[in-house]
Design an enzyme around this catalytic site. Structure first.
Site, PDB file in Angstrom:
ATOM      1  N   CYS A 191      -0.757   4.357   2.158  1.00 53.07           N
ATOM      2  CA  CYS A 191      -0.910   4.316   3.620  1.00 53.07           C
ATOM      3  C   CYS A 191      -0.463   2.951   4.119  1.00 53.07           C
ATOM      4  O   CYS A 191       0.734   2.653   4.067  1.00 53.07           O
ATOM      5  CB  CYS A 191      -2.318   4.714   4.068  1.00 53.07           C
ATOM      6  SG  CYS A 191      -3.698   3.887   3.259  1.00 53.07           S
ATOM      7  N   SER A 192      -1.394   2.119   4.580  1.00 53.39           N
ATOM      8  CA  SER A 192      -0.965   0.845   5.158  1.00 53.39           C
ATOM      9  C   SER A 192      -2.027  -0.230   4.994  1.00 53.39           C
ATOM     10  O   SER A 192      -2.133  -1.125   5.825  1.00 53.39           O
ATOM     11  CB  SER A 192      -0.658   1.044   6.650  1.00 53.39           C
ATOM     12  OG  SER A 192      -1.773   1.642   7.286  1.00 53.39           O
ATOM     13  N   CYS A 193      -2.831  -0.157   3.935  1.00 54.04           N
ATOM     14  CA  CYS A 193      -3.899  -1.127   3.731  1.00 54.04           C
ATOM     15  C   CYS A 193      -3.336  -2.547   3.700  1.00 54.04           C
ATOM     16  O   CYS A 193      -2.351  -2.815   3.015  1.00 54.04           O
ATOM     17  CB  CYS A 193      -4.634  -0.829   2.430  1.00 54.04           C
ATOM     18  SG  CYS A 193      -5.377   0.808   2.423  1.00 54.04           S
ATOM     19  N   CYS A 252       0.881  -1.162   0.000  1.00 58.50           N
ATOM     20  CA  CYS A 252       0.000   0.000   0.000  1.00 58.50           C
ATOM     21  C   CYS A 252       0.920   1.213   0.000  1.00 58.50           C
ATOM     22  O   CYS A 252       1.485   1.558   1.032  1.00 58.50           O
ATOM     23  CB  CYS A 252      -0.912   0.014   1.222  1.00 58.50           C
ATOM     24  SG  CYS A 252      -1.902   1.527   1.322  1.00 58.50           S
TER      25      CYS A 252
END
Lengths: 219, 230
Positions: free
Chosen positions: B133-135, B130
């Protein structure tokens, strides 16, 4: 927004350094921040996109300079402040000083394991037929909104191929502007490495993004 | 920060009556002394304000932390992969609609919409990232490790995936193509790694022990047959 969060293709961050036997949380406060983020999502004031946008708006030196859950903490504080759920003097004092605002839901401990904590569905009813189908060549638009978008810079104005339709979804770019879900078709669009990175791209590399229909035009 | 560390046992004041208060077991936060770090104080102040205003129940936070520390993790994804290895018809259904396949009989737990499974082969390697962000597929892998959320991984995986794999000690044959999936929406991805050699007669439970978290993100390999005790 063209912020430092949009990192795909940047150089200079050094090697990836996996940690052996990494704990879920590295400190007790990280878990508290994580859990506060989860329960505050039920307050009814914001959704996940507004949460992401709040983190992206952190000043670049903060975004890059603090740890992940510190970012979450600051992003959560910023949202609570902007919606008037808490005020600066309360955060400074570490105590409630003003009346609370109504919230949609206060999660009870007994409900943590129930549906209340399950991830929501982002499918939304379609507003129009899908404009593209698998196999179509598409070009991503060259957009540079100052607000939140999910089209990364490295994949703007690039030609790719629609690989799959992923259904009709809530559209983050609209939600963060307070304009509602504005449901849009979502596609997996795949690009050749050379289209993204030029002739020196790694051989055999393909990169895909999940692209909302407004990001795309026929190529 | 003007926050007084006024309330060391804060988590216990709310009548939930057990020892999941946020100081529990986390003495290392405090570097061996009783001083609160600035960040701890900041988080404590936030939690206190939210609690006093009636927005949150600290006992609910305890339960959430506990769930992610003890119940929700890569062992769930490992069981999915093991079943895919053992049952080709299931693997086919998983590749067609991972959410539906995992939910079909309840034995693998429950996942929400939008999970997509992709399969490695000798010719094709998949990696998940991702960049924005941090999906990450929490429901099958738990919370992401620090490296997945790091600037180094998010920046480099889409432009130099082989370099990233080297950081993990993985070298792919030159002829293996690499597909990187950037998780830019609410779709989530899990990689089905290649089944290790020498496991023909293994049952699902044994196979699951081979499946590492990193192998399901695409940055690692499953354990080899002789790396686990049978």
């Amino acid at each position: 927004m063209n912020g430092v969060h949009d990192m795909g293709g940047m150089h200079g961050f050094g090697p990836v350094t996996p940690e052996k036997n990494e704990p879920v949380f590295h400190a007790g406060w990280e878990g508290r921040v994580f859990a506060m983020q989860r329960v505050s999502g039920l307050f009814g004031y914001w959704n996940i996109d507004i949460g992401r946008a709040a983190v992206e708006k952190l000043p670049p030196h903060i975004y890059l300079g603090v740890t992940y859950y510190e970012k979450w903490c600051r992003g959560l504080e910023a949202r609570l402040l902007s919606f008037g759920l808490v005020s600066e003097d309360e955060l400074q004092a570490g105590h409630a000083l003003h009346p609370a605002k109504p919230i949609k839901r206060k999660l009870a401990a007994a409900d943590v394991d129930s549906a209340a904590m399950q991830r929501g569905s982002y499918y939304r009813p379609e507003q129009a037929p899908a404009r593209f189908k698998p196999g179509d060549k598409v070009r991503t638009k060259n957009i540079n909104p100052t607000s939140h978008t999910r089209l990364p810079r490295y994949a703007r104005d690039r030609v790719g191929k629609v690989e799959a339709i992923r259904g009709c979804h809530a559209y983050p770019d609209s939600i963060v502007l307070g304009k509602g879900d504005d449901p849009q078709w979502l596609y997996t669009v795949v690009f050749e490495g050379k289209e993204l990175w030029g002739p020196d791209a790694a051989a055999g590399l393909k990169v895909s993004i999940e692209a909302f229909e407004p990001y795309l035009e026929p190529a | 920060m003007a926050n007084e560390p006024h309330d060391h046992e804060h988590g216990h004041e709310h009548g939930h009556g057990h020892s999941h208060g946020h100081d529990h077991g986390h003495d290392h936060d405090q570097g061996g002394n009783s001083e609160l770090t600035e960040q701890q104080a900041r988080v404590r102040a936030l939690e206190t304000v939210l609690t006093e205003k009636g927005y949150i129940d600290p006992a609910a936070l305890d339960r959430i932390v506990e769930a992610y520390e003890t119940k929700i993790g890569p062992h769930i994804g490992a069981r999915v992969v093991a079943k895919a290895w053992a049952d080709p018809a299931f693997k086919q259904r998983l590749l067609e609609d991972a959410t539906k396949a995992i939910n079909e009989d309840g034995t693998l737990g429950r996942v929400s919409d939008h999970l997509i499974a992709v399969e490695n082969s000798p010719k094709q390697r998949h990696m998940i990232v991702c960049t924005l962000c941090s999906c990450y597929p929490w429901e099958v892998l738990g919370l992401p490790p620090v490296w997945y959320k790091s600037a180094a991984y998010r920046s480099r995986s889409v432009i130099d995936p082989r370099g990233v794999l080297k950081d993990f000690g993985v070298t792919l044959p030159a002829e293996t193509d690499i597909r990187v999936w950037d998780s830019t929406a609410e779709t989530r991805f899990i990689v089905i790694p290649q089944r290790p050699a020498g496991t023909d007669n293994w049952d699902e439970e044994q196979l699951a022990e081979l499946v590492t978290r990193d192998s399901m993100v695409g940055t690692g390999e499953p354990l080899k047959a002789d790396e686990v005790a049978r």
